[in-house]
Design a protein around this motif. Structure first.
Motif, PDB file in Angstrom:
ATOM      1  N   GLU A 105      -5.057  11.090  -0.772  1.00  0.00           N
ATOM      2  CA  GLU A 105      -6.299  11.468  -1.436  1.00  0.00           C
ATOM      3  C   GLU A 105      -6.768  12.788  -0.847  1.00  0.00           C
ATOM      4  O   GLU A 105      -7.281  12.822   0.277  1.00  0.00           O
ATOM      5  CB  GLU A 105      -7.383  10.401  -1.245  1.00  0.00           C
ATOM      6  CG  GLU A 105      -7.116   9.098  -1.958  1.00  0.00           C
ATOM      7  CD  GLU A 105      -8.277   8.129  -1.810  1.00  0.00           C
ATOM      8  OE1 GLU A 105      -9.252   8.462  -1.111  1.00  0.00           O
ATOM      9  OE2 GLU A 105      -8.202   7.027  -2.378  1.00  0.00           O
ATOM     10  N   GLY A 106      -6.610  13.853  -1.580  1.00  0.00           N
ATOM     11  CA  GLY A 106      -7.006  15.151  -1.056  1.00  0.00           C
ATOM     12  C   GLY A 106      -6.272  15.470   0.238  1.00  0.00           C
ATOM     13  O   GLY A 106      -5.046  15.486   0.277  1.00  0.00           O
ATOM     14  N   ILE A 107      -7.041  15.700   1.304  1.00  0.00           N
ATOM     15  CA  ILE A 107      -6.422  16.038   2.589  1.00  0.00           C
ATOM     16  C   ILE A 107      -6.017  14.790   3.376  1.00  0.00           C
ATOM     17  O   ILE A 107      -5.455  14.907   4.468  1.00  0.00           O
ATOM     18  CB  ILE A 107      -7.368  16.898   3.440  1.00  0.00           C
ATOM     19  CG1 ILE A 107      -8.635  16.111   3.799  1.00  0.00           C
ATOM     20  CG2 ILE A 107      -7.707  18.197   2.748  1.00  0.00           C
ATOM     21  CD1 ILE A 107      -9.524  16.833   4.783  1.00  0.00           C
ATOM     22  N   LEU A 108      -6.306  13.602   2.831  1.00  0.00           N
ATOM     23  CA  LEU A 108      -6.001  12.358   3.544  1.00  0.00           C
ATOM     24  C   LEU A 108      -4.634  11.838   3.125  1.00  0.00           C
ATOM     25  O   LEU A 108      -4.438  11.457   1.958  1.00  0.00           O
ATOM     26  CB  LEU A 108      -7.063  11.291   3.259  1.00  0.00           C
ATOM     27  CG  LEU A 108      -8.501  11.628   3.612  1.00  0.00           C
ATOM     28  CD1 LEU A 108      -9.423  10.463   3.240  1.00  0.00           C
ATOM     29  CD2 LEU A 108      -8.624  11.952   5.086  1.00  0.00           C
ATOM     30  N   PRO A 109      -3.665  11.791   4.027  1.00  0.00           N
ATOM     31  CA  PRO A 109      -2.357  11.225   3.670  1.00  0.00           C
ATOM     32  C   PRO A 109      -2.457   9.707   3.511  1.00  0.00           C
ATOM     33  O   PRO A 109      -3.420   9.080   3.951  1.00  0.00           O
ATOM     34  CB  PRO A 109      -1.485  11.601   4.872  1.00  0.00           C
ATOM     35  CG  PRO A 109      -2.442  11.739   6.011  1.00  0.00           C
ATOM     36  CD  PRO A 109      -3.714  12.276   5.410  1.00  0.00           C
ATOM     37  N   ALA A 110      -1.480   9.122   2.861  1.00  0.00           N
ATOM     38  CA  ALA A 110      -1.432   7.667   2.719  1.00  0.00           C
ATOM     39  C   ALA A 110      -1.400   7.026   4.101  1.00  0.00           C
ATOM     40  O   ALA A 110      -0.774   7.529   5.034  1.00  0.00           O
ATOM     41  CB  ALA A 110      -0.206   7.255   1.906  1.00  0.00           C
ATOM     42  N   GLY A 111      -2.114   5.913   4.231  1.00  0.00           N
ATOM     43  CA  GLY A 111      -2.153   5.208   5.515  1.00  0.00           C
ATOM     44  C   GLY A 111      -3.258   5.656   6.433  1.00  0.00           C
ATOM     45  O   GLY A 111      -3.324   5.209   7.593  1.00  0.00           O
ATOM     46  N   THR A 112      -4.161   6.522   5.944  1.00  0.00           N
ATOM     47  CA  THR A 112      -5.293   6.969   6.770  1.00  0.00           C
ATOM     48  C   THR A 112      -6.284   5.828   6.973  1.00  0.00           C
ATOM     49  O   THR A 112      -6.664   5.146   6.027  1.00  0.00           O
ATOM     50  CB  THR A 112      -6.017   8.151   6.112  1.00  0.00           C
ATOM     51  OG1 THR A 112      -5.111   9.248   5.977  1.00  0.00           O
ATOM     52  CG2 THR A 112      -7.213   8.589   6.944  1.00  0.00           C
ATOM     53  N   LEU A 113      -6.696   5.629   8.217  1.00  0.00           N
ATOM     54  CA  LEU A 113      -7.666   4.577   8.523  1.00  0.00           C
ATOM     55  C   LEU A 113      -9.035   4.970   7.984  1.00  0.00           C
ATOM     56  O   LEU A 113      -9.586   6.002   8.345  1.00  0.00           O
ATOM     57  CB  LEU A 113      -7.735   4.361  10.036  1.00  0.00           C
ATOM     58  CG  LEU A 113      -8.718   3.291  10.529  1.00  0.00           C
ATOM     59  CD1 LEU A 113      -8.340   1.916   9.998  1.00  0.00           C
ATOM     60  CD2 LEU A 113      -8.755   3.273  12.053  1.00  0.00           C
ATOM     61  N   LEU A 114      -9.604   4.113   7.124  1.00  0.00           N
ATOM     62  CA  LEU A 114     -10.882   4.393   6.492  1.00  0.00           C
ATOM     63  C   LEU A 114     -12.004   3.502   7.003  1.00  0.00           C
ATOM     64  O   LEU A 114     -13.170   3.897   6.965  1.00  0.00           O
ATOM     65  CB  LEU A 114     -10.765   4.222   4.968  1.00  0.00           C
ATOM     66  CG  LEU A 114      -9.684   5.064   4.280  1.00  0.00           C
ATOM     67  CD1 LEU A 114      -9.616   4.715   2.808  1.00  0.00           C
ATOM     68  CD2 LEU A 114      -9.951   6.550   4.478  1.00  0.00           C
ATOM     69  N   ALA A 115     -11.678   2.314   7.443  1.00  0.00           N
ATOM     70  CA  ALA A 115     -12.697   1.403   7.968  1.00  0.00           C
ATOM     71  C   ALA A 115     -12.028   0.422   8.911  1.00  0.00           C
ATOM     72  O   ALA A 115     -10.859   0.072   8.736  1.00  0.00           O
ATOM     73  CB  ALA A 115     -13.396   0.649   6.833  1.00  0.00           C
TER      74      ALA A 115
END
Length: 368
Positions: A105-115
């Motif tokens: 998502e945009g600058i966030l690669p897959a697997g980025t910790l969101l919560a």
């Protein structure tokens, strides 16, 4: 140096807990269900996956890496974790939860910790490991200066003047470089200097140096030796009562009651604990409590309860100005040991905090 206590704070540490408009909490603990609440106003939780770990006494015993979420904006959804694991009596359990994006998502690669969140699961009983029981009788020897209790594999000596543990020998090896001492002080932080704490609470800085015993007695209770002290702390016109219970296994139980002076008001006590000094070879640390990052009572939720290992150097936090650092809270037990696995373990019936450092507090702070 090891400082075990219930201590206040420095002001900063790396934040681990992450939120991105998502709340995670129990829906029904008994049914192993959690509730995920989407706080976004205009987007659902598609492209979000929840993963979890079940920890038993700090060790991962069950996990799942993929539960797709789809809660609508400002709506919640239930997730059945279904641990499929038989819980053991007397063990303590936590659930670690993380939400990541499944696609970039945009600058966030897959697997980025969101919560992320850690939830206590079921009842969390006290964790009090016990040493092996032995039937060997303890021997007590007393002279004008010390009382020594000797078992099959250990000997511990108590100073009759100030109540400290002056020597602790296990398997013929001395564990302490110096006598244990009560500790009422910690190095000030940047915030403390701004608040005037180093000046206002200075009476606690060397309060432990003047402690003396009003009474010193011992008695046998079954196989145990109980040493009881009533102490005066002249600097703050207060008293404390300390009871050491020595068991044939080599376990030493310590109970400390601090009585603040009722007739005189003193400033805030920076720390209530004890200091122990070991050889620098004992530089391995294992603890069951909050970590792995530095954490304090007012800044600790980002550090999750678990079983961690580090070196004493790794516990240090390199602030620009030397100050209080490296503390860990909500600790059930902590062990210090050398490369051979030899060392000492501290266990609490409740929770405690500790610092372990190659430096004395005086090297982080000095009175100008």
């Amino acid at each position: 140096m090891v400082y075990a206590d219930r201590t206040p704070y420095p002001y900063y540490f790396e934040v681990k807990k992450v939120y991105q408009n998502i709340d995670i909490d129990w829906h029904d603990m008994e049914d192993e269900e959690i509730k995920v609440f989407n706080k976004n106003y205009f987007r659902d939780l598609s492209n979000r996956t929840l993963r979890w770990q079940l920890l038993e006494n700090g060790v991962v015993v069950a996990q799942d890496d993929g539960f797709d979420l789809d809660a609508k904006p400002f709506k919640s959804e239930k997730v059945d974790l279904d641990f499929d694991y038989d819980l053991k009596k007397g063990a303590e359990y936590f659930v670690n939860l993380e939400i990541v994006n499944t696609k970039p998502e945009g600058i966030l690669p897959a697997g980025t910790l969101l919560a992320s969140e850690q939830l206590a699961f079921a009842k969390t009983p006290k964790i009090t490991p016990k040493l092996d029981v032995t039937n060997d009788a303890l021997k007590v020897s007393v002279n004008e200066k010390v009382l020594t209790v000797t078992g099959d594999t250990f000997a511990v000596s108590f100073d009759k003047n100030n109540g400290s543990i002056s020597s602790l020998i296990y398997h013929g090896k001395e564990q302490f470089l110096q006598s244990s001492t009560p500790d009422f002080w910690r190095a000030p932080t940047d915030n403390d200097f701004g608040d005037g704490m180093p000046k206002e609470s200075l009476v606690w800085h060397k309060a432990a140096e003047g402690i003396f015993n009003n009474s010193f007695t011992y008695k046998m209770s079954g196989q145990d030796v109980i040493v009881e002290l009533e102490q005066s702390i002249p600097a703050v016109e207060s008293r404390q009562k300390v009871t050491y219970t020595v068991s044939p296994s080599g376990e030493i139980q310590v109970n400390n009651w601090f009585y603040a002076a009722e007739h005189k008001k003193h400033p805030e006590m920076p720390r209530l604990g004890m200091k122990f000094t070991f050889d620098k070879s004992m530089d391995k640390v294992q603890w069951y409590g909050r970590g792995p990052i530095e954490n304090y009572w007012d800044r600790k939720e980002a550090a999750y309860v678990g079983l961690y290992e580090a070196t004493v150097d790794e516990l240090f936090t390199p602030y620009v100005r030397p100050q209080e650092s490296g503390h860990r809270t909500d600790v059930r037990h902590v062990a210090l040991f050398n490369d051979k696995g030899e060392g000492v373990e501290f266990v609490s019936d409740y929770t405690m905090g500790f610092n372990a450092s190659h430096y004395d507090i005086s090297e982080f702070w000095y009175k100008k």
